[in-house]
Design a protein around this motif. Structure first.
Motif, PDB file in Angstrom:
ATOM      1  N   GLY A  35       0.815  -1.209   0.000  1.00 29.02           N
ATOM      2  CA  GLY A  35       0.000   0.000   0.000  1.00 29.02           C
ATOM      3  C   GLY A  35       0.849   1.261   0.000  1.00 29.02           C
ATOM      4  N   GLY A  36       0.181   2.423  -0.026  1.00 32.73           N
ATOM      5  CA  GLY A  36       0.890   3.695  -0.117  1.00 32.73           C
ATOM      6  C   GLY A  36       1.799   3.986   1.059  1.00 32.73           C
ATOM      7  N   GLY A  37       1.310   3.760   2.285  1.00 32.58           N
ATOM      8  CA  GLY A  37       2.124   4.007   3.477  1.00 32.58           C
ATOM      9  C   GLY A  37       3.309   3.074   3.558  1.00 32.58           C
ATOM     10  N   GLY A  38       3.075   1.801   3.290  1.00 31.31           N
ATOM     11  CA  GLY A  38       4.159   0.822   3.287  1.00 31.31           C
ATOM     12  C   GLY A  38       5.192   1.151   2.224  1.00 31.31           C
ATOM     13  N   GLN A  39       4.710   1.652   1.097  1.00 27.85           N
ATOM     14  CA  GLN A  39       5.617   2.065   0.013  1.00 27.85           C
ATOM     15  C   GLN A  39       6.543   3.174   0.480  1.00 27.85           C
ATOM     16  OE1 GLN A  39       3.990   2.593  -3.990  1.00 27.85           O
ATOM     17  NE2 GLN A  39       4.935   4.609  -4.108  1.00 27.85           N
ATOM     18  N   ASN A  40       6.006   4.172   1.166  1.00 25.22           N
ATOM     19  CA  ASN A  40       6.830   5.287   1.651  1.00 25.22           C
ATOM     20  C   ASN A  40       7.917   4.807   2.600  1.00 25.22           C
ATOM     21  OD1 ASN A  40       5.302   7.135   0.186  1.00 25.22           O
ATOM     22  ND2 ASN A  40       3.934   7.569   1.897  1.00 25.22           N
ATOM     23  N   ILE A  41       7.553   3.903   3.502  1.00 21.82           N
ATOM     24  CA  ILE A  41       8.518   3.400   4.485  1.00 21.82           C
ATOM     25  C   ILE A  41       9.608   2.581   3.806  1.00 21.82           C
ATOM     26  CG2 ILE A  41       8.817   1.833   6.447  1.00 21.82           C
ATOM     27  CD1 ILE A  41       6.030   2.748   7.408  1.00 21.82           C
ATOM     28  N   VAL A  42       9.212   1.689   2.911  1.00 23.26           N
ATOM     29  CA  VAL A  42      10.202   0.819   2.266  1.00 23.26           C
ATOM     30  C   VAL A  42      11.065   1.612   1.280  1.00 23.26           C
ATOM     31  CG1 VAL A  42      10.512  -1.205   0.785  1.00 23.26           C
ATOM     32  CG2 VAL A  42       8.892  -1.269   2.676  1.00 23.26           C
ATOM     33  N   THR A  58      -0.517   2.653  13.072  1.00 23.41           N
ATOM     34  CA  THR A  58      -1.918   3.062  13.248  1.00 23.41           C
ATOM     35  C   THR A  58      -2.032   4.539  12.877  1.00 23.41           C
ATOM     36  OG1 THR A  58      -1.480   3.481  15.593  1.00 23.41           O
ATOM     37  CG2 THR A  58      -2.435   1.344  15.013  1.00 23.41           C
ATOM     38  N   PRO A  59      -3.228   5.008  12.493  1.00 19.89           N
ATOM     39  CA  PRO A  59      -3.388   6.371  11.969  1.00 19.89           C
ATOM     40  C   PRO A  59      -3.170   7.472  13.006  1.00 19.89           C
ATOM     41  CG  PRO A  59      -5.276   4.967  11.395  1.00 19.89           C
ATOM     42  CD  PRO A  59      -4.485   4.243  12.441  1.00 19.89           C
ATOM     43  N   PHE A  60      -2.934   8.676  12.498  1.00 19.15           N
ATOM     44  CA  PHE A  60      -2.922   9.867  13.339  1.00 19.15           C
ATOM     45  C   PHE A  60      -4.335  10.107  13.873  1.00 19.15           C
ATOM     46  CE2 PHE A  60       0.502  10.778  10.235  1.00 19.15           C
ATOM     47  CZ  PHE A  60       1.561  10.979  11.117  1.00 19.15           C
ATOM     48  N   TYR A  61      -4.441  10.717  15.042  1.00 23.57           N
ATOM     49  CA  TYR A  61      -5.766  10.943  15.641  1.00 23.57           C
ATOM     50  C   TYR A  61      -6.630  11.849  14.776  1.00 23.57           C
ATOM     51  CZ  TYR A  61      -4.233  15.613  17.102  1.00 23.57           C
ATOM     52  OH  TYR A  61      -3.801  16.913  17.107  1.00 23.57           O
ATOM     53  N   PHE A  62      -5.987  12.797  14.053  1.00 28.79           N
ATOM     54  CA  PHE A  62      -6.766  13.731  13.243  1.00 28.79           C
ATOM     55  C   PHE A  62      -7.330  13.093  11.970  1.00 28.79           C
ATOM     56  CE2 PHE A  62      -2.221  14.584  12.262  1.00 28.79           C
ATOM     57  CZ  PHE A  62      -2.197  14.215  10.926  1.00 28.79           C
ATOM     58  N   LYS A  71       3.848  15.038  18.884  1.00 28.25           N
ATOM     59  CA  LYS A  71       3.832  15.753  20.158  1.00 28.25           C
ATOM     60  C   LYS A  71       4.484  17.122  20.033  1.00 28.25           C
ATOM     61  CE  LYS A  71       3.694  11.469  22.800  1.00 28.25           C
ATOM     62  NZ  LYS A  71       4.414  10.541  23.686  1.00 28.25           N
ATOM     63  N   ASP A  72       5.426  17.229  19.067  1.00 23.82           N
ATOM     64  CA  ASP A  72       6.055  18.519  18.797  1.00 23.82           C
ATOM     65  C   ASP A  72       5.307  19.166  17.634  1.00 23.82           C
ATOM     66  OD1 ASP A  72       7.581  20.694  18.199  1.00 23.82           O
ATOM     67  OD2 ASP A  72       9.502  19.636  18.195  1.00 23.82           O
ATOM     68  N   SER A  73       4.454  20.122  17.931  1.00 23.47           N
ATOM     69  CA  SER A  73       3.593  20.736  16.912  1.00 23.47           C
ATOM     70  C   SER A  73       4.360  21.594  15.914  1.00 23.47           C
ATOM     71  CB  SER A  73       2.520  21.586  17.590  1.00 23.47           C
ATOM     72  OG  SER A  73       3.124  22.602  18.371  1.00 23.47           O
ATOM     73  N   ASN A  74       5.635  21.862  16.189  1.00 22.01           N
ATOM     74  CA  ASN A  74       6.425  22.699  15.290  1.00 22.01           C
ATOM     75  C   ASN A  74       7.010  21.915  14.115  1.00 22.01           C
ATOM     76  OD1 ASN A  74       6.118  25.113  16.810  1.00 22.01           O
ATOM     77  ND2 ASN A  74       7.691  24.411  18.248  1.00 22.01           N
ATOM     78  N   LEU A  75       6.879  20.607  14.148  1.00 19.32           N
ATOM     79  CA  LEU A  75       7.438  19.780  13.082  1.00 19.32           C
ATOM     80  C   LEU A  75       6.550  19.816  11.844  1.00 19.32           C
ATOM     81  CD1 LEU A  75       8.551  16.616  15.115  1.00 19.32           C
ATOM     82  CD2 LEU A  75       9.987  18.487  14.308  1.00 19.32           C
ATOM     83  N   SER A  76       7.181  19.811  10.691  1.00 15.24           N
ATOM     84  CA  SER A  76       6.423  19.733   9.446  1.00 15.24           C
ATOM     85  C   SER A  76       5.947  18.297   9.234  1.00 15.24           C
ATOM     86  CB  SER A  76       7.296  20.153   8.263  1.00 15.24           C
ATOM     87  OG  SER A  76       8.329  19.202   8.048  1.00 15.24           O
ATOM     88  N   MET A  77       4.928  18.139   8.384  1.00 15.26           N
ATOM     89  CA  MET A  77       4.417  16.797   8.117  1.00 15.26           C
ATOM     90  C   MET A  77       5.489  15.917   7.470  1.00 15.26           C
ATOM     91  SD  MET A  77       2.152  14.573   8.476  1.00 15.26           S
ATOM     92  CE  MET A  77       0.870  15.591   9.199  1.00 15.26           C
ATOM     93  N   LYS A  78       6.320  16.492   6.612  1.00 18.01           N
ATOM     94  CA  LYS A  78       7.392  15.710   5.987  1.00 18.01           C
ATOM     95  C   LYS A  78       8.360  15.193   7.035  1.00 18.01           C
ATOM     96  CE  LYS A  78      11.021  15.831   2.485  1.00 18.01           C
ATOM     97  NZ  LYS A  78      11.956  15.062   3.333  1.00 18.01           N
ATOM     98  N   THR A  79       8.690  16.051   8.011  1.00 20.04           N
ATOM     99  CA  THR A  79       9.600  15.633   9.082  1.00 20.04           C
ATOM    100  C   THR A  79       8.970  14.521   9.917  1.00 20.04           C
ATOM    101  OG1 THR A  79      10.553  17.850   9.203  1.00 20.04           O
ATOM    102  CG2 THR A  79      10.882  16.418  11.107  1.00 20.04           C
ATOM    103  N   ILE A  80       7.678  14.648  10.173  1.00 19.24           N
ATOM    104  CA  ILE A  80       6.961  13.622  10.940  1.00 19.24           C
ATOM    105  C   ILE A  80       6.960  12.285  10.190  1.00 19.24           C
ATOM    106  CG2 ILE A  80       4.673  12.932  11.771  1.00 19.24           C
ATOM    107  CD1 ILE A  80       4.171  15.916  12.371  1.00 19.24           C
ATOM    108  N   LEU A  81       6.647  12.331   8.906  1.00 13.65           N
ATOM    109  CA  LEU A  81       6.592  11.108   8.109  1.00 13.65           C
ATOM    110  C   LEU A  81       7.972  10.472   7.983  1.00 13.65           C
ATOM    111  CD1 LEU A  81       4.089  12.177   5.310  1.00 13.65           C
ATOM    112  CD2 LEU A  81       3.641  10.739   7.319  1.00 13.65           C
ATOM    113  N   ASP A  82       9.009  11.306   7.838  1.00 14.14           N
ATOM    114  CA  ASP A  82      10.375  10.778   7.811  1.00 14.14           C
ATOM    115  C   ASP A  82      10.728  10.114   9.140  1.00 14.14           C
ATOM    116  OD1 ASP A  82      10.838  11.528   5.222  1.00 14.14           O
ATOM    117  OD2 ASP A  82      11.988  13.342   5.712  1.00 14.14           O
TER     118      ASP A  82
END
Length: 226
Positions: free
Chosen positions: A11-18, A154-158, A191-202
Motif C-alpha cells: 500500500g501507499g504508506g508501506g511504500q513510503n517506508i520501504v 496506526t493512523p494519526f488521531y486527526f 507531540k512537537d507541533s512545530n514539526l512539518s508533516m514531511k519531518t513527521i513522516l520521515d
C-alpha cells in the motif's frame, strides 16, 4: 552462508517506508519490494522491485499492435498518445475491494517462494489496500510455510475514528494469522507541533526502519549499518 531476506511495503504508506529503507540499505542480502494496487502511486516508488496488484497497463502493447499489425504511422501514434488508457487505480479506501483484488492476484506473489530466509511485511493500517491486503499476504505466507514478521502503523488521531477502528480491526485480523506483529503508533510523532508533516513522516519511516533492523539482528541476521 549469508541469509537472505526481503522487506515488502504494502500500500501507499508501506511504500513510503520501504522507499526510505531502500535509500538507506547497504546490505546486498536484503531485497526490497513494493506491492500496491494504485499504478500511478506505484510508478513513483523509489524502490526498484514493484508489484502491481491489478490489471496491467496495456498502453504500450496497444501502440505496438497498432504499429506492427495495422501499419498505423508514427504521426497517428503521436495523436493517440493524448488518449492514455486508464491505469489501474487503488481500492479507494474500500477494505472489501482491496481484499478481493489481492486474492485475485495472489499469483503475483510467487517470488516470495524463492529462497528467502525471512520476509518482513510493512504497511500502514487505516486505509484500504495496506489494511486489507496485508492479512491476505500473511495467510498466503503461512500456506507456503514462509517465516515472516509484520510491521504496521496506526493512523494519526486527526484522521478520524473510522480510520482508527479500521486499523484496529485489521491488526486483530493480522495477529490472528501471525503473532509476530510490531505496531507503531503514528501519534507518538506529533507531540512537537512545530514539526512539518514531511519531518513527521520521515520520523515514522526512520523508526519503522530501526524496528526492521532490530528484527533482523534479533533473528540472527547480519546487518552492516555502515
Amino acid at each position: 552462508m549469508s541469509k537472505k531476506l526481503i522487506i515488502v511495503g504494502i500500500g501507499g504508506g508501506g511504500q513510503n517506508i520501504v522507499d526510505y529503507v531502500s535509500k538507506h540499505n547497504t546490505n546486498p542480502n536484503i531485497e526490497t519490494f513494493i506491492i500496491n494496487s494504485d499504478e500511478q502511486v506505484l510508478e513513483n516508488a523509489k524502490t526498484k522491485n514493484k508489484i502491481l496488484i491489478g490489471p496491467e497497463t496495456i498502453y504500450t502493447k496497444f501502440l505496438l499492435f497498432l504499429t506492427n499489425k495495422l501499419g498505423i504511422n508514427y504521426q497517428t501514434l503521436k495523436y493517440l498518445k493524448k488518449f492514455q488508457i486508464k491505469k489501474s487505480l487503488g481500492c479507494g479506501g474500500n477494505i472489501e475491494e482491496g481484499e478481493i483484488r489481492m486474492k485475485k492476484y495472489l499469483h503475483k506473489l510467487k517470488f516470495m517462494q524463492n529462497k528467502f530466509d525471512l520476509i518482513i511485511l510493512v504497511s500502514c493500517f487505516g486505509g484500504g489496500f495496506g489494511t486489507s491486503a496485508t492479512p491476505v499476504i500473511a495467510n498466503y505466507l503461512n500456506e507456503i510455510n514462509k517465516g515472516f514478521i509484520s510491521i504496521t502503523t496506526t493512523p494519526f488521531y486527526f484522521e478520524g475514528q473510522k480510520r482508527f477502528d479500521v486499523a484496529i480491526e485489521g491488526i486483530k485480523k493480522l495477529k490472528n494469522i501471525n503473532k509476530n506483529c510490531i505496531v507503531i503508533d503514528n501519534n507518538n510523532f506529533i507531540k512537537d507541533s512545530n514539526l512539518s508533516m514531511k519531518t513527521i513522516l520521515d520520523g515514522i519511516s526512520k523508526i519503522a526502519m530501526e524496528n526492521i533492523f532490530d528484527v533482523i539482528k534479533d533473528k540472527g541476521y547480519y546487518y552492516d549499518e555502515n
